[in-house]
Design a protein around this motif. Sequence first.
Motif, PDB file in Angstrom:
ATOM      1  N   ASP A 169       0.842  -1.217   0.000  1.00 24.85           N
ATOM      2  CA  ASP A 169       0.000   0.000   0.000  1.00 24.85           C
ATOM      3  C   ASP A 169       0.868   1.254   0.000  1.00 24.85           C
ATOM      4  O   ASP A 169       0.538   2.255  -0.650  1.00 24.85           O
ATOM      5  N   GLY A 170       1.993   1.164   0.734  1.00 28.36           N
ATOM      6  CA  GLY A 170       2.921   2.300   0.767  1.00 28.36           C
ATOM      7  C   GLY A 170       3.469   2.577  -0.631  1.00 28.36           C
ATOM      8  O   GLY A 170       3.636   3.746  -1.033  1.00 28.36           O
ATOM      9  N   CYS A 171       3.761   1.511  -1.382  1.00 25.82           N
ATOM     10  CA  CYS A 171       4.258   1.688  -2.757  1.00 25.82           C
ATOM     11  C   CYS A 171       3.208   2.421  -3.587  1.00 25.82           C
ATOM     12  O   CYS A 171       3.526   3.337  -4.353  1.00 25.82           O
ATOM     13  N   ARG A 172       1.948   2.025  -3.391  1.00 28.07           N
ATOM     14  CA  ARG A 172       0.879   2.648  -4.198  1.00 28.07           C
ATOM     15  C   ARG A 172       0.599   4.081  -3.743  1.00 28.07           C
ATOM     16  O   ARG A 172       0.110   4.892  -4.510  1.00 28.07           O
ATOM     17  N   GLY A 173       0.960   4.383  -2.510  1.00 27.28           N
ATOM     18  CA  GLY A 173       0.858   5.769  -2.054  1.00 27.28           C
ATOM     19  C   GLY A 173       1.875   6.643  -2.785  1.00 27.28           C
ATOM     20  O   GLY A 173       1.628   7.805  -3.092  1.00 27.28           O
ATOM     21  N   ILE A 174       3.028   6.068  -3.083  1.00 30.03           N
ATOM     22  CA  ILE A 174       4.095   6.818  -3.779  1.00 30.03           C
ATOM     23  C   ILE A 174       3.813   6.847  -5.278  1.00 30.03           C
ATOM     24  O   ILE A 174       3.995   7.869  -5.936  1.00 30.03           O
ATOM     25  N   PRO A 176       0.666   6.110  -7.388  1.00 27.23           N
ATOM     26  CA  PRO A 176      -0.758   5.726  -7.387  1.00 27.23           C
ATOM     27  C   PRO A 176      -1.187   4.936  -8.626  1.00 27.23           C
ATOM     28  O   PRO A 176      -2.192   4.236  -8.586  1.00 27.23           O
ATOM     29  N   GLY A 177      -0.406   5.002  -9.708  1.00 34.40           N
ATOM     30  CA  GLY A 177      -0.787   4.282 -10.926  1.00 34.40           C
ATOM     31  C   GLY A 177      -0.494   2.787 -10.861  1.00 34.40           C
ATOM     32  O   GLY A 177      -0.948   2.027 -11.728  1.00 34.40           O
ATOM     33  N   LEU A 178       0.238   2.320  -9.835  1.00 29.67           N
ATOM     34  CA  LEU A 178       0.599   0.888  -9.733  1.00 29.67           C
ATOM     35  C   LEU A 178      -0.657   0.028  -9.617  1.00 29.67           C
ATOM     36  O   LEU A 178      -1.491   0.271  -8.739  1.00 29.67           O
ATOM     37  N   THR A 179      -0.756  -1.003 -10.428  1.00 24.84           N
ATOM     38  CA  THR A 179      -1.934  -1.872 -10.374  1.00 24.84           C
ATOM     39  C   THR A 179      -1.923  -2.716  -9.092  1.00 24.84           C
ATOM     40  O   THR A 179      -0.862  -2.980  -8.522  1.00 24.84           O
ATOM     41  N   THR A 180      -3.096  -3.161  -8.672  1.00 23.98           N
ATOM     42  CA  THR A 180      -3.176  -4.060  -7.514  1.00 23.98           C
ATOM     43  C   THR A 180      -3.180  -5.519  -7.969  1.00 23.98           C
ATOM     44  O   THR A 180      -3.198  -6.435  -7.151  1.00 23.98           O
ATOM     45  N   ASP A 181      -3.157  -5.745  -9.279  1.00 22.97           N
ATOM     46  CA  ASP A 181      -3.293  -7.125  -9.797  1.00 22.97           C
ATOM     47  C   ASP A 181      -2.007  -7.948  -9.692  1.00 22.97           C
ATOM     48  O   ASP A 181      -2.048  -9.168  -9.780  1.00 22.97           O
ATOM     49  N   THR A 182      -0.852  -7.299  -9.554  1.00 14.73           N
ATOM     50  CA  THR A 182       0.425  -8.027  -9.517  1.00 14.73           C
ATOM     51  C   THR A 182       0.908  -8.131  -8.072  1.00 14.73           C
ATOM     52  O   THR A 182       0.988  -7.109  -7.375  1.00 14.73           O
ATOM     53  N   PRO A 183       1.211  -9.358  -7.610  1.00  9.35           N
ATOM     54  CA  PRO A 183       1.654  -9.513  -6.215  1.00  9.35           C
ATOM     55  C   PRO A 183       2.903  -8.672  -5.923  1.00  9.35           C
ATOM     56  O   PRO A 183       3.831  -8.636  -6.729  1.00  9.35           O
ATOM     57  N   LEU A 184       2.883  -8.026  -4.773  1.00  8.65           N
ATOM     58  CA  LEU A 184       3.970  -7.115  -4.402  1.00  8.65           C
ATOM     59  C   LEU A 184       4.278  -7.300  -2.913  1.00  8.65           C
ATOM     60  O   LEU A 184       3.413  -7.071  -2.067  1.00  8.65           O
ATOM     61  N   ALA A 185       5.520  -7.738  -2.607  1.00  2.25           N
ATOM     62  CA  ALA A 185       5.876  -7.984  -1.200  1.00  2.25           C
ATOM     63  C   ALA A 185       6.210  -6.675  -0.487  1.00  2.25           C
ATOM     64  O   ALA A 185       6.027  -6.552   0.717  1.00  2.25           O
ATOM     65  N   GLY A 186       6.719  -5.708  -1.222  1.00  4.49           N
ATOM     66  CA  GLY A 186       7.067  -4.435  -0.581  1.00  4.49           C
ATOM     67  C   GLY A 186       7.975  -3.612  -1.474  1.00  4.49           C
ATOM     68  O   GLY A 186       8.276  -4.011  -2.611  1.00  4.49           O
ATOM     69  N   GLY A 187       8.402  -2.481  -0.951  1.00  5.06           N
ATOM     70  CA  GLY A 187       9.241  -1.601  -1.759  1.00  5.06           C
ATOM     71  C   GLY A 187      10.245  -0.859  -0.898  1.00  5.06           C
ATOM     72  O   GLY A 187      10.158  -0.842   0.338  1.00  5.06           O
ATOM     73  N   LEU A 188      11.198  -0.272  -1.569  1.00  4.59           N
ATOM     74  CA  LEU A 188      12.205   0.562  -0.914  1.00  4.59           C
ATOM     75  C   LEU A 188      12.193   1.897  -1.640  1.00  4.59           C
ATOM     76  O   LEU A 188      12.424   1.937  -2.855  1.00  4.59           O
ATOM     77  N   HIS A 189      11.891   2.958  -0.908  1.00  4.57           N
ATOM     78  CA  HIS A 189      11.810   4.270  -1.546  1.00  4.57           C
ATOM     79  C   HIS A 189      13.020   5.114  -1.191  1.00  4.57           C
ATOM     80  O   HIS A 189      13.386   5.231  -0.020  1.00  4.57           O
ATOM     81  N   LEU A 190      13.657   5.667  -2.223  1.00  2.00           N
ATOM     82  CA  LEU A 190      14.812   6.558  -2.031  1.00  2.00           C
ATOM     83  C   LEU A 190      14.395   7.935  -2.533  1.00  2.00           C
ATOM     84  O   LEU A 190      14.441   8.218  -3.735  1.00  2.00           O
ATOM     85  N   PRO A 191      13.948   8.799  -1.611  1.00  2.00           N
ATOM     86  CA  PRO A 191      13.347  10.070  -2.050  1.00  2.00           C
ATOM     87  C   PRO A 191      14.338  11.009  -2.716  1.00  2.00           C
ATOM     88  O   PRO A 191      13.939  11.870  -3.497  1.00  2.00           O
ATOM     89  N   GLU A 192      15.634  10.848  -2.430  1.00  2.00           N
ATOM     90  CA  GLU A 192      16.609  11.799  -2.993  1.00  2.00           C
ATOM     91  C   GLU A 192      17.185  11.339  -4.324  1.00  2.00           C
ATOM     92  O   GLU A 192      17.892  12.093  -4.985  1.00  2.00           O
ATOM     93  N   ASP A 193      16.922  10.081  -4.706  1.00  2.00           N
ATOM     94  CA  ASP A 193      17.381   9.633  -6.022  1.00  2.00           C
ATOM     95  C   ASP A 193      16.443  10.207  -7.085  1.00  2.00           C
ATOM     96  O   ASP A 193      15.342  10.658  -6.772  1.00  2.00           O
ATOM     97  N   GLU A 194      16.879  10.186  -8.324  1.00  2.00           N
ATOM     98  CA  GLU A 194      16.099  10.873  -9.356  1.00  2.00           C
ATOM     99  C   GLU A 194      16.319  10.233 -10.723  1.00  2.00           C
ATOM    100  O   GLU A 194      17.030   9.224 -10.844  1.00  2.00           O
ATOM    101  N   SER A 195      15.734  10.830 -11.731  1.00  2.00           N
ATOM    102  CA  SER A 195      15.925  10.296 -13.089  1.00  2.00           C
ATOM    103  C   SER A 195      15.797  11.432 -14.101  1.00  2.00           C
ATOM    104  O   SER A 195      15.346  12.524 -13.766  1.00  2.00           O
ATOM    105  N   GLY A 196      16.207  11.155 -15.319  1.00  2.00           N
ATOM    106  CA  GLY A 196      16.120  12.171 -16.375  1.00  2.00           C
ATOM    107  C   GLY A 196      16.547  11.585 -17.703  1.00  2.00           C
ATOM    108  O   GLY A 196      17.117  10.495 -17.759  1.00  2.00           O
ATOM    109  N   ASN A 197      16.263  12.330 -18.743  1.00  2.00           N
ATOM    110  CA  ASN A 197      16.530  11.884 -20.110  1.00  2.00           C
ATOM    111  C   ASN A 197      17.992  12.195 -20.462  1.00  2.00           C
ATOM    112  O   ASN A 197      18.357  13.351 -20.709  1.00  2.00           O
TER     113      ASN A 197
END
Length: 436
Positions: A169-174, A176-197
């Motif tokens: 649920d925490g993953c889906r809070g971060i 929200p587009g994540l589907t509930t249909d695929t089993p998910l044990a948990g996640g690790l969130h790194l708020p300071e990491d990033e991405s770009g083109n």
Amino acid sequence: MHVIVIGAGVIGVCSAWYLREAGFDVTVVERRAAPAQESSFGNAGVIAPGYVTPWAAPGMPGKVLRNLFASTSPVLFRPSADPAMWRWIARWLGECTLERYRVNKLRMQRLAFYSRECLHALRGKLEIDYEQSQGYLQLFRTRRDLALAEPALALLREHKVPHRLVDADGCRGIEPGLTTDTPLAGGLHLPEDESGNCPMFVRRLRTLAEAAGVRFVMDRDAGAPRPLPGGGLALDLRAVDHGTGHDAGHAAGGAPETLTADRMLVCAGVGSAALLRPLGLRIPLYPVKGYSATVQVSDELQAPLAALMDESYKVAITRMGNRLRVAGTAELGSRRLDLRPAAVNTLLKVARDWFPVAGHYGNATLWAGARPMLPDGPPLIGATAVPGLFLNLGHGSTGWAMACGSGRIAADLIAGNAAAIDLEGLTPARYGLGPR
Ligand SMILES: Cc1cc2nc3c(=O)[nH]c(=O)nc-3n(C[C@H](O)[C@H](O)[C@H](O)COP(=O)(O)OP(=O)(O)OC[C@H]3O[C@@H](n4cnc5c(N)ncnc54)[C@H](O)[C@@H]3O)c2cc1C
């Protein structure tokens, strides 16, 4: 002082920028018609200093063996008769212990954190937009995957890297587009990491570098740098005809064009090992092939907001403006950049598993590229045993995350200045290739 940079990927263009900023007269030589057309082109775009991980890790040899014949595996080994590959594997196996993993990861992290600082400073100064997004979420499908991440988690805790373990649920809070249909044990969130083109960033930096006086010599295949008797180095160039794919210099029977410089910096990605061999510099660099699929977002509410990584499949899903990039798979043993359907299907399967209706997956733009990988993980930046010849290469699967820092360090070292970070384990001396 004139410096020639060989290669206009993200590493070469960042290096050229900082060299110019340090006051050098800079020429970049590139065999392609545009910058960032090889490894830097279709990468996942993740800039995750908190989570940079060497490919040589405990558990990896087992993972490779278990998946030896599975075409959907995130890591694939295609045994071939190439002795360079077997030498690479022997060294890589020696780096897969927990102790070596920690050493290598910390070296990579030191560079990646510094690089992010440099990127932010550059972004602030030059106002470059490259479809950047904030935050990085690792998804663990099973408890076993979560357990395999424990050594990396221990290092995050030890080095006080901000992170948060979250349930499904925490993953889906971060995201929200994540589907509930695929089993998910948990996640690790790194708020300071990033991405770009990455290629967008490189193209913009190239334009700014050119405006600042850097000369780009495109469509030229460079030979091995040649030390000159009185000091300095020469570089023979052959024109490349992209229409035929042939060396236009040979086709026309013309003599090669020669450039000279006081210093040369090799940033030729996977092409670096062949370029340096005639100089007696044997770099244990091997291409590790990967793929990406780029998809137009069709439903904003069901699409990812930032970057995610499916740890079970080692597939990244990254938001880039109105598109999403799905990238992954590590294949060792093939130097050909053909698109293997099973690998592409795995990428699209993973994207559909998490964001089933986010984009037009059937119309994805597909790409294959090769990571310039050293067996232990960290790149090589600095002077070689050949006077005036410097390296900035071997950034493997994290070259975009390390590009600005690596470029800045290369420029500092060429200028004869100390780098801003400790370079232990990051220079050519690590492989006995440094000045004697
Ligand atoms: C599938 C995939 C996903 C990835 N995801 C990420 C990610 O999320 N985050 C991250 O940080 N990194 C990622 N990477 C890794 C990253 O893309 C590379 O580490 C980085 O692009 C390497 O940059 P480079 O400039 O060294 O190499 P390149 O981009 O390959 O540039 C080298 C340049 O040198 C030129 N060249 C070579 N030989 C010669 C010659 N003889 N004469 C003239 N020019 C020459 C080439 O044409 C090329 O343009 C990924 C890679 C792949 C394949």
